[in-house]
Design an enzyme around this catalytic site. Structure first.
Site, PDB file in Angstrom:
ATOM      1  CG  ASP A  66      -7.832 -53.324  13.034  1.00  0.00           C
ATOM      2  OD1 ASP A  66      -9.001 -53.289  13.456  1.00  0.00           O
ATOM      3  OD2 ASP A  66      -6.872 -52.860  13.675  1.00  0.00           O
ATOM      4  CG  PHE A 106      -9.174 -40.049  13.855  1.00  0.00           C
ATOM      5  CD1 PHE A 106      -9.498 -39.330  14.999  1.00  0.00           C
ATOM      6  CD2 PHE A 106      -9.047 -41.431  13.976  1.00  0.00           C
ATOM      7  CE1 PHE A 106      -9.697 -39.957  16.223  1.00  0.00           C
ATOM      8  CE2 PHE A 106      -9.237 -42.078  15.192  1.00  0.00           C
ATOM      9  CZ  PHE A 106      -9.562 -41.337  16.323  1.00  0.00           C
TER      10      PHE A 106
HETATM   11  P1  ITT Z   1     -14.680 -52.210  11.488  1.00  0.00           P
HETATM   12  O1  ITT Z   1     -13.777 -52.794  12.549  1.00  0.00           O
HETATM   13  O2  ITT Z   1     -16.067 -52.747  11.501  1.00  0.00           O
HETATM   14  O3  ITT Z   1     -14.062 -52.244  10.126  1.00  0.00           O
HETATM   15  P2  ITT Z   1     -14.100 -49.707  12.878  1.00  0.00           P
HETATM   16  O4  ITT Z   1     -14.732 -48.361  12.723  1.00  0.00           O
HETATM   17  O5  ITT Z   1     -14.061 -50.326  14.225  1.00  0.00           O
HETATM   18  O6  ITT Z   1     -14.849 -50.639  11.806  1.00  0.00           O
HETATM   19  P3  ITT Z   1     -11.141 -49.720  12.811  1.00  0.00           P
HETATM   20  O7  ITT Z   1     -11.063 -50.326  14.164  1.00  0.00           O
HETATM   21  O8  ITT Z   1     -10.325 -50.313  11.732  1.00  0.00           O
HETATM   22  O9  ITT Z   1     -12.655 -49.650  12.272  1.00  0.00           O
HETATM   23  O10 ITT Z   1     -10.743 -48.203  12.789  1.00  0.00           O
HETATM   24  C1  ITT Z   1     -10.487 -47.473  13.920  1.00  0.00           C
HETATM   25  C2  ITT Z   1     -11.024 -46.071  13.812  1.00  0.00           C
HETATM   26  O11 ITT Z   1     -10.061 -45.302  13.101  1.00  0.00           O
HETATM   27  C3  ITT Z   1     -12.337 -45.936  13.046  1.00  0.00           C
HETATM   28  O12 ITT Z   1     -13.436 -46.033  13.876  1.00  0.00           O
HETATM   29  C4  ITT Z   1     -12.214 -44.540  12.445  1.00  0.00           C
HETATM   30  O13 ITT Z   1     -12.729 -43.598  13.331  1.00  0.00           O
HETATM   31  C5  ITT Z   1     -10.718 -44.357  12.301  1.00  0.00           C
HETATM   32  N1  ITT Z   1     -10.309 -44.548  10.907  1.00  0.00           N
HETATM   33  C6  ITT Z   1      -9.973 -45.691  10.271  1.00  0.00           C
HETATM   34  N2  ITT Z   1      -9.669 -45.457   8.980  1.00  0.00           N
HETATM   35  C7  ITT Z   1      -9.832 -44.125   8.812  1.00  0.00           C
HETATM   36  C8  ITT Z   1      -9.693 -43.256   7.720  1.00  0.00           C
HETATM   37  O14 ITT Z   1      -9.348 -43.681   6.516  1.00  0.00           O
HETATM   38  N3  ITT Z   1      -9.938 -41.964   7.912  1.00  0.00           N
HETATM   39  C9  ITT Z   1     -10.304 -41.491   9.113  1.00  0.00           C
HETATM   40  N4  ITT Z   1     -10.470 -42.241  10.189  1.00  0.00           N
HETATM   41  C10 ITT Z   1     -10.239 -43.544  10.049  1.00  0.00           C
END
Ligand code: ITT
Length: 179
Positions: A60, A136
Site C-alpha cells: 500500500d 504520480f
Molecule cells: P493495489 O492496491 O492493487 O496495489 P493501487 O494502484 O490501488 O494498487 P495504492 O493504493 O497502493 O495502489 O497506491 C495509490 C496510488 O498511488 C496508485 O494508484 C498510484 O497512482 C500512486 N502510486 C503508488 N506508488 C507509486 C509510485 O511508486 N510512483 C507513482 N505513483 C505511485
C-alpha cells in the site's frame, strides 16, 4: 499481491536475483479508508489471508504533500483516478513549499503480521515530466535529483525509491528467516 502493473514491474526487477517468484494477482478487495497506509495494508492482508491459499504480500503506497497536510496520502489511488497529475499540479499552483514524501508499506503475513515501510522525500514538480513509471511519477522529483521519477529508468527509480526501501527491509526479514 497487487493489481497495479507499474508496481509489479518494479517488484519483478527488484526481486529478480533473490529467487522469489512473483505472480500478479488481478483481484480486487475492499481497501478500507483508514488514516495510515500501514493500517490499510494490515486490514487488506488480514482480509486476503482468509481467501488466498498462497504466500503473499501487499503493497500500500501513497504520496503525502506537506503543504496539503499529507493529501492525497491514503486517498492516493482515488485521487489519481479522479484528479490525476494535472489536478495535483492545480492544487499546488502558486505554492512555494513543494516538499512531499512517497511511502510504501509492505505487509507480509507468516505466523504473524509484519510491516515494512519505506519513504523517499522530494519535491512536487511545477509541470509533469517523463513517460516512464506510473501514477504520480511525472510530478515527483526525489531529493538531490533534478529528474522526476518518470524521467528515470526502472532501475534508477529502484535505486532510491520508497518501494525499494520497503523491499530491502522485507528481504532482510525473509533472509533472516530462511537462514
Ligand atoms: P493495489 O492496491 O492493487 O496495489 P493501487 O494502484 O490501488 O494498487 P495504492 O493504493 O497502493 O495502489 O497506491 C495509490 C496510488 O498511488 C496508485 O494508484 C498510484 O497512482 C500512486 N502510486 C503508488 N506508488 C507509486 C509510485 O511508486 N510512483 C507513482 N505513483 C505511485
Amino acid at each position: 499481491m497487487t493489481s497495479n502493473r507499474g508496481k509489479y514491474s518494479e517488484y519483478k526487477e527488484m526481486l529478480r536475483d533473490v529467487g522469489i517468484e512473483l505472480e500478479l494477482l488481478l483481484m480486487s478487495y475492499p481497501e478500507e479508508q483508514l488514516d495510515t497506509i500501514e493500517e490499510v495494508a494490515e486490514r487488506s492482508t488480514l482480509y486476503l489471508r482468509g481467501t488466498l491459499k498462497t504466500d503473499f504480500f501487499i503493497d500500500d503506497s501513497g504520496l503525502f504533500i506537506k503543504t496539503l497536510n499529507g493529501f492525497p496520502g491514503v486517498y492516493s489511488s482515488y485521487v489519481f483516478r479522479t484528479l490525476g497529475n494535472v489536478g495535483i499540479l492545480d492544487l499546488m499552483k502558486g505554492k512555494t513549499e513543494r516538499s512531499a514524501e512517497f511511502r510504501t508499506c509492505i505487509a507480509y503475513f507468516d505466523d504473524k503480521l509484519n510491516l515494512f515501510t519505506g519513504r523517499t522525500q522530494g519535491l512536487i514538480a511545477t509541470d509533469p515530466r517523463g513517460t516512464n513509471g506510473f501514477g504520480f511519477d511525472p510530478v515527483f522529483i526525489p531529493d538531490e535529483r533534478k529528474e522526476t521519477y518518470a524521467e528515470m529508468t526502472t532501475e534508477e527509480k529502484n535505486s532510491i525509491s520508497h518501494r525499494s526501501k520497503a523491499t530491502q527491509a522485507f528481504l532482510k526479514y525473509i533472509k533472516k528467516k530462511t537462514i
